[in-house]
Scaffold this motif. Structure first.
Motif, PDB file in Angstrom:
ATOM      1  N   LEU A  52       0.875  -1.169   0.000  1.00  0.00           N
ATOM      2  CA  LEU A  52       0.000   0.000   0.000  1.00  0.00           C
ATOM      3  C   LEU A  52       0.913   1.220   0.000  1.00  0.00           C
ATOM      4  N   ARG A  53       0.848   2.019  -1.052  1.00  0.00           N
ATOM      5  CA  ARG A  53       1.702   3.197  -1.179  1.00  0.00           C
ATOM      6  C   ARG A  53       0.973   4.423  -0.641  1.00  0.00           C
ATOM      7  N   LEU A  54       1.657   5.182   0.193  1.00  0.00           N
ATOM      8  CA  LEU A  54       1.087   6.390   0.790  1.00  0.00           C
ATOM      9  C   LEU A  54       1.668   7.643   0.153  1.00  0.00           C
ATOM     10  N   ASN A  55       0.911   8.694   0.183  1.00  0.00           N
ATOM     11  CA  ASN A  55       1.381  10.008  -0.258  1.00  0.00           C
ATOM     12  C   ASN A  55       2.141  10.644   0.913  1.00  0.00           C
ATOM     13  N   HIS A  56       3.348  10.149   1.121  1.00  0.00           N
ATOM     14  CA  HIS A  56       4.115  10.511   2.309  1.00  0.00           C
ATOM     15  C   HIS A  56       5.597  10.319   2.014  1.00  0.00           C
ATOM     16  N   VAL A  57       6.421  11.262   2.495  1.00  0.00           N
ATOM     17  CA  VAL A  57       7.873  11.158   2.334  1.00  0.00           C
ATOM     18  C   VAL A  57       8.435  10.352   3.503  1.00  0.00           C
ATOM     19  N   GLU A  58       9.106   9.246   3.193  1.00  0.00           N
ATOM     20  CA  GLU A  58       9.627   8.359   4.228  1.00  0.00           C
ATOM     21  C   GLU A  58      10.748   9.025   5.036  1.00  0.00           C
ATOM     22  N   GLY A  59      10.794   8.697   6.319  1.00  0.00           N
ATOM     23  CA  GLY A  59      11.841   9.205   7.205  1.00  0.00           C
ATOM     24  C   GLY A  59      11.533   8.774   8.627  1.00  0.00           C
ATOM     25  N   TYR A  60      12.588   8.452   9.415  1.00  0.00           N
ATOM     26  CA  TYR A  60      12.363   7.933  10.758  1.00  0.00           C
ATOM     27  C   TYR A  60      11.626   8.945  11.631  1.00  0.00           C
ATOM     28  N   HIS A  61      11.920  10.216  11.444  1.00  0.00           N
ATOM     29  CA  HIS A  61      11.295  11.248  12.268  1.00  0.00           C
ATOM     30  C   HIS A  61       9.918  11.663  11.751  1.00  0.00           C
ATOM     31  N   GLU A  62       9.450  10.935  10.764  1.00  0.00           N
ATOM     32  CA  GLU A  62       8.125  11.229  10.202  1.00  0.00           C
ATOM     33  C   GLU A  62       7.136  10.098  10.467  1.00  0.00           C
ATOM     34  N   LEU A  63       7.408   9.269  11.476  1.00  0.00           N
ATOM     35  CA  LEU A  63       6.548   8.119  11.735  1.00  0.00           C
ATOM     36  C   LEU A  63       5.152   8.537  12.205  1.00  0.00           C
ATOM     37  N   SER A  64       5.066   9.618  12.976  1.00  0.00           N
ATOM     38  CA  SER A  64       3.745  10.076  13.424  1.00  0.00           C
ATOM     39  C   SER A  64       2.898  10.499  12.244  1.00  0.00           C
ATOM     40  N   SER A  65       3.514  11.219  11.312  1.00  0.00           N
ATOM     41  CA  SER A  65       2.798  11.644  10.115  1.00  0.00           C
ATOM     42  C   SER A  65       2.406  10.449   9.253  1.00  0.00           C
ATOM     43  N   LYS A  66       3.294   9.469   9.149  1.00  0.00           N
ATOM     44  CA  LYS A  66       3.005   8.270   8.354  1.00  0.00           C
ATOM     45  C   LYS A  66       1.837   7.496   8.959  1.00  0.00           C
ATOM     46  N   THR A  67       1.834   7.373  10.276  1.00  0.00           N
ATOM     47  CA  THR A  67       0.739   6.668  10.952  1.00  0.00           C
ATOM     48  C   THR A  67      -0.589   7.369  10.704  1.00  0.00           C
ATOM     49  N   GLN A  68      -0.578   8.681  10.791  1.00  0.00           N
ATOM     50  CA  GLN A  68      -1.799   9.457  10.569  1.00  0.00           C
ATOM     51  C   GLN A  68      -2.316   9.275   9.150  1.00  0.00           C
ATOM     52  N   ILE A  69      -1.422   9.349   8.182  1.00  0.00           N
ATOM     53  CA  ILE A  69      -1.816   9.192   6.777  1.00  0.00           C
ATOM     54  C   ILE A  69      -2.274   7.762   6.505  1.00  0.00           C
ATOM     55  N   TYR A  70      -1.623   6.798   7.163  1.00  0.00           N
ATOM     56  CA  TYR A  70      -2.017   5.397   6.983  1.00  0.00           C
ATOM     57  C   TYR A  70      -3.473   5.186   7.385  1.00  0.00           C
ATOM     58  N   PHE A  71      -3.852   5.598   8.588  1.00  0.00           N
ATOM     59  CA  PHE A  71      -5.229   5.381   9.046  1.00  0.00           C
ATOM     60  C   PHE A  71      -6.237   6.171   8.196  1.00  0.00           C
ATOM     61  N   SER A  72      -5.857   7.347   7.768  1.00  0.00           N
ATOM     62  CA  SER A  72      -6.758   8.126   6.904  1.00  0.00           C
ATOM     63  C   SER A  72      -6.975   7.421   5.572  1.00  0.00           C
ATOM     64  N   THR A  73      -5.897   6.849   5.044  1.00  0.00           N
ATOM     65  CA  THR A  73      -5.974   6.200   3.730  1.00  0.00           C
ATOM     66  C   THR A  73      -6.778   4.904   3.777  1.00  0.00           C
ATOM     67  N   VAL A  74      -6.474   4.040   4.750  1.00  0.00           N
ATOM     68  CA  VAL A  74      -7.170   2.745   4.795  1.00  0.00           C
ATOM     69  C   VAL A  74      -8.647   2.917   5.164  1.00  0.00           C
ATOM     70  N   ALA A  75      -8.963   3.927   5.992  1.00  0.00           N
ATOM     71  CA  ALA A  75     -10.364   4.160   6.348  1.00  0.00           C
ATOM     72  C   ALA A  75     -11.174   4.577   5.130  1.00  0.00           C
TER      73      ALA A  75
END
Length: 406
Positions: free
Chosen positions: A207-230
């Protein structure tokens, strides 16, 4: 007919002339006085007989009476004005309240459309997923991964995650969707992204997200993940798990099944670790001052290795993602988003078993673990080498998921 009064006929006076008296008749002054007195007496008798009394009317009372009437009239007018003003105020308040509700509903609609648009742009949907639209699923599991973690992904594919036709069968028969979740590199469509495209073409499990990968961006990735799958899949639960954790899918399903009818479920291994203010240490909290004095602990939240949210909470994140604060640590961020909400925190320790021998002993005793990892490594230590071992000693069996009824 005439009547003469007096002794001297030569001194006569004509008193009345006309009807009742002759032209030459006269009445003396004494009779006139008598008649006047008699008329007065008759008038007094008449007034007393019929109760007619004289009401004195003083001229000083007239202005006072007029002023009172004027005040009463003015009071009536003021009351009418107040009533009109009150009605008008209620109408204005009602209109403002209605306008506010319309704006809030419009904002939610826009957020929902933005989420769906982001999902459509970021997720490359295989043709096999077209039939999933409009269908209800049990749970969606997103395995958070990175560009450098291909060996971790392969270790999971070789153990607890079904592959190929079994992955599609899992969706159709059990309503369970599993995907590796990743965004894109800072240089979009670069070598790192191309490598993921090749891997996805082979396994079709990303599942590809509209998000730039980075260790310090995990909170943003989690937020985008739940928004996307919902927005992408209508499911009862949405799970986040790291790519160095061992999972028993049958046990995960059985655990979630017990809470399926509940609203606003936040399920995981709840903890309350210390707020680390010192710079340079792992899990340093830059905003430590928000949590009170030095030495304080975080609020209760699920550990980040694995946790599950019911659909209404995932939808809440999707709608309010623009105003949800993101802390440095992803699990703290998620827990903070539910503070003040009527959410049921479920602490299930089967989601945080230790690797062998801990999970092995529990398996032998009939208490299978839903997930296993090492606390010291925040995942399975050396997971690429040890995932098969953990799966052999702590796994529920290859056919367990197919024999579990949801």
């Amino acid at each position: 007919m005439g009547l003469m009064y007096g002794t001297k006929q030569t001194h006569t006076h004509k008193i009345w002339s006309g009807s009742g008296f002759g032209s030459g008749s006269g009445v003396s002054a004494r009779w006139v006085t008598f008649f006047c007195f008699a008329s007065f007496c008759l008038g007094v008798i008449f007034i007393n007989r019929f109760g007619i009394t004289r009401v004195p009317l003083e001229t000083n009372d007239i202005p006072s009476t007029l002023e009172k009437q004027k005040e009463l009239l003015q009071t009536d007018i003021n009351c009418e004005k107040k009533d009109d003003a009150s009605v008008e105020a209620r109408d204005i308040f009602s209109q403002v309240s209605h306008t506010h509700d319309v704006i809030m509903n419009l904002d939610k609609t826009i957020s929902s459309l933005e989420t769906k648009l982001a999902s459509a742009r970021s997720a490359k949907k295989p043709i096999s997923e077209a039939s999933n639209e409009g269908r209800k699923f049990f749970f969606v599991m997103g395995i958070m991964t990175a560009f450098s973690s291909q060996k971790r992904r392969d270790s999971i594919r070789q153990t607890w995650m079904p592959q190929g036709k079994d992955l599609l069968r899992l969706e159709k028969e059990k309503g369970i969707i599993i995907r590796f979740v990743i965004g894109h590199s800072a240089t979009q469509n670069g070598l790192l992204d191309h490598a993921i495209d090749v891997e996805d073409e082979q396994h079709k499990d990303f599942l590809r997200l509209n998000h730039v990968e980075g260790y310090h961006e995990l909170s943003s990735k989690t937020q985008i993940y739940f928004s996307t799958v919902a927005a992408k899949w209508d499911a009862d639960f949405y799970i986040k798990v790291d790519d160095d954790v061992h999972v028993n899918l049958g046990m995960i399903g059985s655990t979630l099944l017990r809470h399926r009818a509940k609203p606003r479920v936040y399920l995981g291994c709840m903890k309350s670790g210390p707020v680390l203010a010192q710079k340079g240490v792992k899990y340093h909290e830059p905003e430590y001052w928000k949590f009170g004095e030095d030495g304080n602990k975080y609020f209760r939240h699920a550990t980040g290795q694995i946790y599950a949210l019911s659909k209404d909470l995932a939808t809440y994140i999707s709608i309010n993602r623009h105003i949800l604060h993101k802390y440095a640590n992803e699990d703290v961020s998620l827990g903070s988003w539910f503070i003040g909400l009527d959410v049921e925190h479920i602490d299930d320790r089967s989601l945080c078993c230790q690797t062998p021998p801990d999970c092995e002993w529990k398996t032998q005793a009939g208490n299978l673990c839903a997930a296993s990892f090492d606390w010291s490594c925040s995942g399975i230590c050396k997971s690429v080498e040890r995932m098969k071992e953990v799966h052999k000693l702590c796994g529920e069996g290859e056919d367990a998921i197919w024999h579990t009824s949801f």
